[in-house]
Scaffold this active site. Structure first.
Site, PDB file in Angstrom:
ATOM      1  NE  ARG A 106     -22.167 -29.259 -17.158  1.00  0.00           N
ATOM      2  CZ  ARG A 106     -21.368 -28.211 -17.212  1.00  0.00           C
ATOM      3  NH1 ARG A 106     -21.868 -27.006 -17.003  1.00  0.00           N
ATOM      4  NH2 ARG A 106     -20.081 -28.344 -17.469  1.00  0.00           N
ATOM      5  NE  ARG A 121     -20.016 -19.908 -21.459  1.00  0.00           N
ATOM      6  CZ  ARG A 121     -18.787 -19.424 -21.372  1.00  0.00           C
ATOM      7  NH1 ARG A 121     -18.385 -18.482 -22.220  1.00  0.00           N
ATOM      8  NH2 ARG A 121     -17.960 -19.841 -20.451  1.00  0.00           N
ATOM      9  CE  LYS A 142     -17.998 -24.267 -12.063  1.00  0.00           C
ATOM     10  NZ  LYS A 142     -18.180 -22.973 -12.763  1.00  0.00           N
ATOM     11  NE  ARG A 148     -13.606 -20.635 -24.287  1.00  0.00           N
ATOM     12  CZ  ARG A 148     -13.961 -21.355 -23.212  1.00  0.00           C
ATOM     13  NH1 ARG A 148     -13.045 -22.009 -22.544  1.00  0.00           N
ATOM     14  NH2 ARG A 148     -15.206 -21.390 -22.812  1.00  0.00           N
ATOM     15  NE  ARG A 153     -12.385 -17.724 -20.488  1.00  0.00           N
ATOM     16  CZ  ARG A 153     -13.180 -18.681 -19.995  1.00  0.00           C
ATOM     17  NH1 ARG A 153     -12.860 -19.282 -18.871  1.00  0.00           N
ATOM     18  NH2 ARG A 153     -14.298 -19.003 -20.619  1.00  0.00           N
TER      19      ARG A 153
END
Length: 215
Positions: free
Chosen positions: A92, A170, A16, A159, A126
């Site tokens: 959300r 998540r 996004k 992370r 990532r």
């Protein structure tokens, strides 16, 4: 249509942010995220809202979640001051979606579709520069030198919330709270589902064509 009102939806890792930046550059609209809107309005006076603190900054400095009512007010302010926008990261949940309908009309709603397995691969692979925040990936976007940022020479790290357990948590939260928002918008005249598993350039081509067709 000048200054279109655009909304981009999709799970964590769908791309996004990347595509919102493309949209903002191509169509001359503002990229609005809840995080940016909060930071830009952290000293907004919310003393009339009967909240625990009088500014969003106080919530952020205390490490507390900013209440939905405050987030809604900040997003409303950001949208009203924008000359066209692409909204990313809000709403959300269905309550926020209903609030958004009272704030503005949407011209195009883009929904990036990516399978869960692909999202887990993207997010767990990532790597982020610890200094400048540039994003890389162990398979799809490797730096020239392993573990070193091409942009600033900083160290690339994973992370804490990009480990497999956190990623799945998540995605579970997304499935529970935000997937119903996508279903809520599917009957909207401007709703477009985009195959988010293509290359970023292919995704952008589909997005660009969808917006051109509708605005």
């Amino acid at each position: 249509m000048a200054n279109p009102h655009l909304l981009i939806l999709g799970p964590p890792g769908a791309g996004k942010g990347t595509q919102s930046s493309n949209i903002a550059a191509e169509f001359g609209v503002e990229h609005i995220t809840t995080g940016d809107a909060l930071r830009a309005n952290k000293d907004m006076d919310i003393s009339d809202m009967d909240t625990e603190y009088d500014t969003p900054r106080a919530y952020m400095e205390a490490g507390d979640l900013v209440p939905d009512a405050v987030v809604n007010a900040i997003v409303d302010e950001a949208l009203n001051s924008a000359d066209g926008f692409v909204l990313d990261g809000y709403p959300r949940n269905l309550d926020q979606a209903e609030e958004l309908e009272d704030m503005t009309d949407l011209d195009v709603i883009l929904s990036l579709d990516v399978s869960r397995d692909e999202l887990v691969d993207r997010l767990t692979g990532r790597r982020v520069c610890d200094d400048c925040g540039e994003n890389y990936h162990v398979e799809f976007n490797q730096p020239e030198e392993e573990g070193v940022c091409d942009e600033c020479g900083g160290e690339l790290i994973q992370r804490e919330d990009d480990n497999e357990e956190s990623v799945n948590n998540r995605l579970d939260v997304f499935e529970e709270n935000t997937k119903p928002v996508i279903e809520h918008y599917q009957d909207h005249d401007g709703f477009v589902a985009i195959d988010g598993e293509q290359t970023p350039d292919e995704v952008w081509a589909d997005i660009d064509a969808a917006i051109d067709e509708r605005v």
